[in-house]
Design a protein around this motif. Structure first.
Motif, PDB file in Angstrom:
ATOM      1  N   PRO A   1       0.952  -1.194   0.098  1.00 56.05           N
ATOM      2  CA  PRO A   1      -0.189   0.001   0.054  1.00 56.05           C
ATOM      3  C   PRO A   1       0.928   1.264  -0.022  1.00 56.05           C
ATOM      4  N   LEU A   2       1.795   1.305   0.665  1.00 53.37           N
ATOM      5  CA  LEU A   2       2.853   2.521   0.944  1.00 53.37           C
ATOM      6  C   LEU A   2       3.436   2.759  -0.585  1.00 53.37           C
ATOM      7  N   GLN A   3       3.739   1.467  -1.241  1.00 51.74           N
ATOM      8  CA  GLN A   3       4.485   1.535  -2.658  1.00 51.74           C
ATOM      9  C   GLN A   3       3.503   2.299  -3.551  1.00 51.74           C
ATOM     10  N   GLY A   4       2.189   1.685  -3.606  1.00 49.64           N
ATOM     11  CA  GLY A   4       1.254   2.400  -4.364  1.00 49.64           C
ATOM     12  C   GLY A   4       0.924   4.000  -4.110  1.00 49.64           C
ATOM     13  N   ALA A   5       0.977   4.093  -2.802  1.00 54.06           N
ATOM     14  CA  ALA A   5       0.797   5.590  -2.337  1.00 54.06           C
ATOM     15  C   ALA A   5       1.845   6.705  -2.768  1.00 54.06           C
ATOM     16  N   THR A   6       3.040   6.020  -2.486  1.00 59.85           N
ATOM     17  CA  THR A   6       4.255   7.020  -2.850  1.00 59.85           C
ATOM     18  C   THR A   6       4.324   7.005  -4.477  1.00 59.85           C
ATOM     19  N   ASP A   7       3.920   6.046  -5.351  1.00 52.21           N
ATOM     20  CA  ASP A   7       3.983   6.093  -6.505  1.00 52.21           C
ATOM     21  C   ASP A   7       3.044   7.019  -7.090  1.00 52.21           C
ATOM     22  N   ALA A   8       1.828   6.992  -6.514  1.00 52.83           N
ATOM     23  CA  ALA A   8       0.631   7.715  -6.876  1.00 52.83           C
ATOM     24  C   ALA A   8       1.110   9.427  -6.496  1.00 52.83           C
ATOM     25  N   ALA A   9       1.545   9.514  -5.353  1.00 51.26           N
ATOM     26  CA  ALA A   9       2.125  10.936  -4.894  1.00 51.26           C
ATOM     27  C   ALA A   9       3.016  11.373  -5.929  1.00 51.26           C
ATOM     28  N   MET A  10       3.926  10.571  -6.083  1.00 54.89           N
ATOM     29  CA  MET A  10       5.163  11.328  -6.742  1.00 54.89           C
ATOM     30  C   MET A  10       4.701  11.625  -8.495  1.00 54.89           C
ATOM     31  N   ASN A  11       3.746  10.783  -9.059  1.00 59.48           N
ATOM     32  CA  ASN A  11       3.523  10.950 -10.291  1.00 59.48           C
ATOM     33  C   ASN A  11       2.368  12.287 -10.094  1.00 59.48           C
ATOM     34  N   LEU A  12       1.537  12.266  -9.342  1.00 57.77           N
ATOM     35  CA  LEU A  12       0.623  13.491  -9.299  1.00 57.77           C
ATOM     36  C   LEU A  12       1.474  14.625  -9.072  1.00 57.77           C
ATOM     37  N   ALA A  13       2.414  14.868  -8.246  1.00 58.83           N
ATOM     38  CA  ALA A  13       3.568  16.023  -7.972  1.00 58.83           C
ATOM     39  C   ALA A  13       4.195  16.334  -9.096  1.00 58.83           C
ATOM     40  N   ALA A  14       4.724  15.202  -9.750  1.00 60.03           N
ATOM     41  CA  ALA A  14       5.341  15.361 -11.315  1.00 60.03           C
ATOM     42  C   ALA A  14       4.345  15.883 -12.171  1.00 60.03           C
ATOM     43  N   ALA A  15       3.115  15.508 -12.289  1.00 62.54           N
ATOM     44  CA  ALA A  15       2.088  16.049 -13.305  1.00 62.54           C
ATOM     45  C   ALA A  15       2.070  17.555 -13.018  1.00 62.54           C
ATOM     46  N   SER A  16       1.898  17.889 -12.012  1.00 65.86           N
ATOM     47  CA  SER A  16       1.763  19.239 -11.392  1.00 65.86           C
ATOM     48  C   SER A  16       3.050  20.104 -11.756  1.00 65.86           C
ATOM     49  N   SER A  17       4.099  19.635 -11.617  1.00 62.16           N
ATOM     50  CA  SER A  17       5.384  19.900 -12.019  1.00 62.16           C
ATOM     51  C   SER A  17       5.260  20.372 -13.677  1.00 62.16           C
ATOM     52  N   ALA A  18       5.154  19.206 -14.389  1.00 63.93           N
ATOM     53  CA  ALA A  18       4.949  19.153 -15.758  1.00 63.93           C
ATOM     54  C   ALA A  18       3.975  20.331 -16.306  1.00 63.93           C
ATOM     55  N   ALA A  19       3.116  20.416 -15.869  1.00 65.13           N
ATOM     56  CA  ALA A  19       2.074  21.267 -16.234  1.00 65.13           C
ATOM     57  C   ALA A  19       2.550  22.745 -15.879  1.00 65.13           C
ATOM     58  N   LEU A  20       2.935  22.893 -14.947  1.00 60.64           N
ATOM     59  CA  LEU A  20       3.696  24.349 -14.427  1.00 60.64           C
ATOM     60  C   LEU A  20       4.768  24.525 -15.265  1.00 60.64           C
ATOM     61  N   ALA A  21       5.596  23.594 -15.465  1.00 58.37           N
ATOM     62  CA  ALA A  21       6.889  23.904 -16.263  1.00 58.37           C
ATOM     63  C   ALA A  21       6.539  24.779 -17.502  1.00 58.37           C
ATOM     64  N   GLY A  22       5.690  24.226 -18.387  1.00 59.71           N
ATOM     65  CA  GLY A  22       5.497  24.998 -19.574  1.00 59.71           C
ATOM     66  C   GLY A  22       4.823  26.491 -19.444  1.00 59.71           C
ATOM     67  N   VAL A  23       4.173  26.841 -18.412  1.00 55.94           N
ATOM     68  CA  VAL A  23       4.127  28.294 -17.865  1.00 55.94           C
ATOM     69  C   VAL A  23       5.263  28.756 -17.583  1.00 55.94           C
ATOM     70  N   ILE A  24       6.116  28.166 -16.643  1.00 57.55           N
ATOM     71  CA  ILE A  24       7.521  28.724 -16.338  1.00 57.55           C
ATOM     72  C   ILE A  24       8.439  29.107 -17.320  1.00 57.55           C
ATOM     73  N   LEU A  25       8.432  28.098 -18.108  1.00 56.58           N
ATOM     74  CA  LEU A  25       9.214  28.157 -19.409  1.00 56.58           C
ATOM     75  C   LEU A  25       8.848  29.587 -20.340  1.00 56.58           C
ATOM     76  N   ALA A  26       7.475  29.590 -20.610  1.00 56.58           N
ATOM     77  CA  ALA A  26       7.048  30.612 -21.267  1.00 56.58           C
ATOM     78  C   ALA A  26       7.176  32.033 -20.554  1.00 56.58           C
ATOM     79  N   TRP A  27       7.333  31.910 -19.317  1.00 54.06           N
ATOM     80  CA  TRP A  27       7.398  33.267 -18.532  1.00 54.06           C
ATOM     81  C   TRP A  27       9.088  33.728 -18.223  1.00 54.06           C
ATOM     82  N   GLY A  28       9.644  32.790 -17.857  1.00 53.18           N
ATOM     83  CA  GLY A  28      11.140  33.115 -17.234  1.00 53.18           C
ATOM     84  C   GLY A  28      12.171  32.130 -17.979  1.00 53.18           C
TER      85      GLY A  28
END
Length: 432
Positions: free
Chosen positions: A378-405
């Protein structure tokens, strides 16, 4: 390194990772650029890659639950089958111009990444005591050949796509579909492992929550294949993922392992997915973009046997500290050097990959070794889910950050993501 089924399941995992690596890397190399070409909007390139990482996060917990109930082989096969469907939807989107299909397909495509990451935990379950990190690293290393080959097939895939009347950048997804189909069949037909979450070391150090071997128990591991008729569910299935995560975060060593995985993946994805886009904006060719991604992926997986050996010999926490150092150097290069510099950019992306390898292997080994067996899956699943959700947020924000700075701003954000990990490492050392 023999255990129950010996080298057989480890070899199958290695071959499977090689095939899946071709599929995942083929899509990663062109996914963001394809979205930009179809939409004409740079920020949507990051959103497209975020869809793939988000998909990986959404299936991580269901795959962990499936692993405890019917076995790792069915969980992995299901992930690759879902990714095969995703590749098909991307091709359909490119042919029809229906943009929602592109994001839906990339989301399903992410299931292959989730399956590949779950395979690292399967490797620890067939390893002899003291070899868990090395076993894990061999499976991750197997991704090297496929992952390096995948991006370099992009020009050929583009030619194939154009010949079939598709958007050329959709062509590599044809290779991905074939690779995922083969991976799904291999896992479903040939792969068999011990019950999910049970390590060889557990026999020598029984968990307090595990009944005595002298007492018959419905949770005791069976010699039958996981998921076989009449086999009881292993005890891990009784712990909810949220509860497992709360248990881990109350233990300093386990918390470091969890956060190391999340931060490593978030930093890597945020910088990596925007590198081809920024190179494309500078007029650099698809071949050069693919070369840089190949160097990055070689850093991620090529050095993984070394990282596994270091984790088993030095200790996982020291390897996590090494990951932080590598990420910092990579980010500083990205901040200070122009993003069209074809000497510095490959070096930075290679170091970024090495940092991911150290953080993922060190963090996964520490997570696996620092919690009771009932909590592991269960911890492996929760950690992998959390890491991918955090990375998804990072990827979505990355395009905005790249266009800005630009690229320097993106790497500055990566440094900030590392702060919680540094704090937890210091806390764990003070708690001794």
């Amino acid at each position: 390194m023999s255990r129950r089924h010996g080298w057989v399941p480890l070899t199958i995992l290695i071959v499977n990772q090689l095939l899946a690596g071709i599929g995942v890397a083929s899509g990663i190399a062109v996914g963001g650029v394809l979205a930009r070409e179809l939409t004409g909007v740079v920020s949507l390139a990051g959103l497209a890659q975020a869809a793939s990482v988000l998909g990986a996060g959404l299936v991580a917990i269901p795959m962990a639950r499936m692993a405890t109930r019917v076995g790792r082989h069915w969980a992995l096969a299901s992930g690759y089958a879902f990714a095969f469907l995703g590749a098909g939807l991307v091709l359909l989107a490119a042919a029809s111009g229906i943009l929602p299909l592109l994001f839906l397909g990339l989301g399903a495509f992410g299931a292959a990444s989730a399956a590949g990451l779950q395979a690292r935990f399967a490797a620890t379950e067939v390893a002899a005591p003291g070899y868990e990190a090395r076993s894990m690293s061999l499976v991750l290393w197997a991704t090297t050949l496929g992952s390096v080959a995948g991006p370099n097939l992009s020009p050929l895939g583009a030619q194939l796509g154009a010949a079939l009347g598709l958007e050329p950048l959709a062509g590599p997804f044809l290779f991905a579909a074939v690779a995922f189909a083969a991976s799904a069949l291999l896992a479903a037909v040939l792969l068999r492992t011990p019950p999910a979450g049970v390590l060889a070391a557990d026999a020598a150090t029984p968990s307090p929550a595990t009944p005595s071997p002298a007492t018959p128990s419905p949770a005791a591991p069976s010699s039958a294949a996981p998921g076989a008729p009449g086999q009881p569910r292993p005890p891990q299935a009784r712990v909810r993922t949220g509860e497992a995560l709360r248990i881990a975060m109350r233990q300093p060593r386990a918390a470091v392992g969890v956060v190391a995985i999340i931060c490593s993946h978030t930093v890597m994805v945020g910088v990596m997915v925007m590198t081809p886009v920024t190179m494309h904006e500078h007029g650099l060719s698809l071949g050069l973009q693919s070369l840089v991604i190949s160097i990055h992926i070689l850093g991620m997986y090529g050095a993984s046997p070394l990282m596994g050996w270091l984790a088993d010999r030095w200790g996982s926490e020291r390897v996590i500290v090494l990951a932080v150092a590598l990420f910092v150097v990579a980010a500083l290069i990205g901040i200070t050097v122009p993003s069209d510099n074809m000497v510095a950019v490959p070096i930075a992306l290679g170091l970024l990959g090495l940092g991911w390898s150290a953080g993922m292997i060190g963090g996964s080994a520490q997570l696996t070794q620092s919690v009771p067996r009932e909590v592991r899956v269960p911890l492996q699943g929760a950690t992998d889910a959390a890491m991918n959700l955090a990375a998804a947020s990072s990827a979505a924000l990355a395009g905005v950050i790249l266009a800005w700075g630009g690229f320097p701003a993106l790497n500055t954000l990566a440094l900030l993501v590392l702060v919680p990990l540094v704090v937890l490492v210091l806390r764990a050392r003070l708690a001794r």
